[in-house]
Design an enzyme around this catalytic site. Structure first.
Site, mmCIF file in Angstrom:
data_model
loop_
_atom_site.group_PDB
_atom_site.id
_atom_site.type_symbol
_atom_site.label_atom_id
_atom_site.label_comp_id
_atom_site.label_asym_id
_atom_site.label_seq_id
_atom_site.Cartn_x
_atom_site.Cartn_y
_atom_site.Cartn_z
ATOM 1 N N GLU A 22 5.076 67.728 13.673
ATOM 2 C CA GLU A 22 6.471 67.288 13.738
ATOM 3 C C GLU A 22 7.209 68.128 14.787
ATOM 4 O O GLU A 22 6.822 69.262 15.064
ATOM 5 C CB GLU A 22 7.152 67.478 12.371
ATOM 6 C CG GLU A 22 6.733 66.486 11.304
ATOM 7 C CD GLU A 22 7.533 65.184 11.304
ATOM 8 O OE1 GLU A 22 8.299 64.954 12.258
ATOM 9 O OE2 GLU A 22 7.356 64.402 10.363
ATOM 10 N N ASP A 65 5.088 55.938 12.514
ATOM 11 C CA ASP A 65 6.304 55.120 12.437
ATOM 12 C C ASP A 65 7.475 55.850 13.096
ATOM 13 O O ASP A 65 7.483 57.085 13.199
ATOM 14 C CB ASP A 65 6.642 54.744 10.987
ATOM 15 C CG ASP A 65 6.856 55.960 10.072
ATOM 16 O OD1 ASP A 65 6.071 56.920 10.175
ATOM 17 O OD2 ASP A 65 7.812 55.943 9.278
ATOM 18 N N ASP A 94 9.680 62.578 17.997
ATOM 19 C CA ASP A 94 9.381 62.434 16.554
ATOM 20 C C ASP A 94 8.554 61.188 16.311
ATOM 21 O O ASP A 94 9.077 60.159 15.969
ATOM 22 C CB ASP A 94 10.714 62.381 15.786
ATOM 23 C CG ASP A 94 10.522 62.347 14.288
ATOM 24 O OD1 ASP A 94 9.403 62.596 13.820
ATOM 25 O OD2 ASP A 94 11.489 62.053 13.574
ATOM 26 N N HIS A 126 2.771 61.098 11.711
ATOM 27 C CA HIS A 126 3.217 59.747 11.342
ATOM 28 C C HIS A 126 3.412 58.938 12.611
ATOM 29 O O HIS A 126 3.889 59.456 13.629
ATOM 30 C CB HIS A 126 4.463 59.770 10.461
ATOM 31 C CG HIS A 126 5.719 60.306 11.090
ATOM 32 N ND1 HIS A 126 6.578 59.512 11.832
ATOM 33 C CD2 HIS A 126 6.299 61.532 11.067
ATOM 34 C CE1 HIS A 126 7.616 60.242 12.220
ATOM 35 N NE2 HIS A 126 7.469 61.479 11.779
ATOM 36 N N GLU A 171 6.435 57.576 7.074
ATOM 37 C CA GLU A 171 7.007 58.904 6.801
ATOM 38 C C GLU A 171 8.531 58.820 6.729
ATOM 39 O O GLU A 171 9.166 59.454 5.890
ATOM 40 C CB GLU A 171 6.601 59.905 7.885
ATOM 41 C CG GLU A 171 6.959 61.361 7.549
ATOM 42 C CD GLU A 171 8.376 61.767 7.910
ATOM 43 O OE1 GLU A 171 8.857 62.779 7.383
ATOM 44 O OE2 GLU A 171 9.021 61.058 8.706
ATOM 45 N N GLU A 172 9.082 57.994 7.625
ATOM 46 C CA GLU A 172 10.543 57.917 7.701
ATOM 47 C C GLU A 172 11.144 57.293 6.442
ATOM 48 O O GLU A 172 12.334 57.404 6.203
ATOM 49 C CB GLU A 172 10.964 57.119 8.948
ATOM 50 C CG GLU A 172 10.497 57.739 10.278
ATOM 51 C CD GLU A 172 11.238 59.022 10.651
ATOM 52 O OE1 GLU A 172 12.108 59.459 9.871
ATOM 53 O OE2 GLU A 172 10.935 59.584 11.716
HETATM 54 ZN ZN LIG Z 1 8.980 62.913 11.999
#
Ligand SMILES: [Zn+2]
Length: 426
Positions: free
Chosen positions: A186, A94, A123, A92, A157-158
């Site tokens: 991740e 974002d 992250d 991801h 994703e968040e």
């Molecule tokens: Zn993540």
């Protein structure tokens, strides 16, 4: 172990640093979904240069998608010389908001003391960069490899992944025969393999009452007192019962090996922003509580819900005038990829080759995009594996270690070699 492959990754050390720093410089903050398009375009341009074909998929109509904040995903694919399996790396792009407490600019991509700093460093832009150099090194060393490699940069994703992986899975991007194995880089630490996550049930419970003048509460029926009875029953019965349930899933941290429930919020009666005036005297006729229940592989969703509705139904029988409604807000079933699944075994071989030890197998306490890949895409050969220390995610002065990225890129490249060429060494 293939020395040429490992050297090709060592040779890309500066490259992985530059790529991570560049990605951090796009402030892809979610919400609202800032800078998604330029970040996706940057990743696409990079991968095109290495021979990938790329496409942009905007998730129109998904939560938050507007012309100001378009949900733009990028999917890149490189087909090898002959048919074979397809390994997909999904990251991801974002990040969550920076928040306070930073000693460096969170979106400058600062490199210092063997670390790259910034919001999203760990992250998970560092993991994305590691997967890119792993793929590029593998393609350089084994130009004749069979099968295909895909790399995606996805959004949201968040905030649940609905405009990102869920959308792509619905369109068939995560499905067989297009994709066989998925690695989500991740930040689970470079020597751990994350097999899945616990289940989630969010619900809103509302107790009902009857409005009346606050000086004569006996004329009405107080919904907040009814909710108090619910909370008391949770304290007396539900929380102790949840605490007794232990899973065989290797969830980290230890406390998350048990069933848990959080009370996210409680609202009853009139609005709280009466200031600078005074509230009026009313008996509240409604009280709402949201719960966040995380459950285990050993539990099924009907039982999980039944534990709560059982208490509510009993109160309805026993407590005068008690009435309630319950609404589901979110349901995610627990997931655990088997340890002998191909992608698990391939990445485990990489970890053993690089770190000379067995990997730790873990389960995440919270969910991530793997749920959509399994539930919508029906691909179960999926793990999360990437550099970065989980505890640094979402915190000030987030960083990713440069050596960690290089080492985990080596693990990923060995994983590719096992999954596509059937060998760790050759
Ligand atoms: Zn993540």
């Amino acid at each position: 172990m293939n020395e040429r492959l490992l050297k090709a990754i060592d040779d890309r050390r500066d490259d992985v640093v530059a790529l991570t720093a560049d990605l951090i410089r796009f402030p892809t903050i979610n919400p609202p979904g800032e800078a998604y398009r330029p970040c996706a375009e940057y990743l696409s341009a990079r991968l095109k240069k290495s021979g990938f074909e790329t496409e942009f998929i905007r998730a129109e109509g998904t939560p938050g998608d507007t012309d100001r904040y378009p949900r733009v995903n990028v999917v890149a694919r490189f087909d090898g010389r002959s048919p074979g399996a397809c390994v997909h790396f999904n990251s991801h792009i974002d990040v969550v908001e920076a928040g306070d407490g930073w000693t460096v600019d969170p979106f400058a991509g600062v490199v210092r003391d063997g670390k790259v700093y910034g919001r999203g460093a760990c992250d998970m832009k560092g993991g994305l960069a590691a997967s890119v150099i792993a793929a590029e090194a593998f393609m350089e060393v084994f130009p004749d490899f069979p099968g295909a490699i895909e790399i995606s940069g996805t959004v949201d994703e968040e905030s649940g992944g609905f405009g990102g992986v869920a959308h792509l899975a619905r369109l068939g991007y995560f499905s067989k025969p297009r994709v066989d194995h998925v690695i989500i880089p991740e930040p689970l630490n470079k020597d751990r393999i994350c097999l899945g996550h616990r289940g989630v049930w969010w619900a809103e419970i509302e107790t009902k009452g009857e409005i009346a003048h606050g000086s004569m509460p006996f004329l009405g029926d107080n919904a907040v007192r009814h909710m108090g009875a619910v909370l008391q029953a949770f304290e007396d019965e539900l929380f102790p019962a949840l605490d007794r349930k232990m899973t065989r899933m290797p969830v980290v941290p230890e406390g998350a090996k048990r069933s848990t429930m959080n009370i996210n919020s409680i609202h009853g009666g009139q609005t709280e922003d009466f200031r600078p005036g005074l509230p009026s005297p009313n008996v509240p006729d409604s009280c709402r509580l949201t719960i966040d229940r995380r459950f285990l592989l050993e539990e099924d969703l009907d039982t999980v819900k039944g534990e709560v509705t059982g208490i509510l139904d009993r109160l309805k029988r026993e407590r005068k005038k008690f009435d309630y409604e319950i609404r589901d807000l979110m349901e995610v079933l627990p997931l655990m990829t088997e340890r002998d699944a191909p992608v698990v075994k391939a990445v485990a071989q990489g970890i053993m080759a690089i770190f000379d030890r067995e990997p730790d197998y873990v389960i995440s306490p919270g969910t991530y995009d793997q749920k959509h890949i399994a539930r919508i895409g029906h691909i179960y050969d999926c793990i999360a594996y990437g550099p970065g220390i989980l505890d640094l995610a979402h915190r000030p002065d987030e960083w990713v270690g440069i050596s960690d990225m290089v080492e985990s890129a080596k693990v990923m490249a060995i994983g590719l070699n096992v999954l596509l060429r059937g060998t760790e060494a050759g």
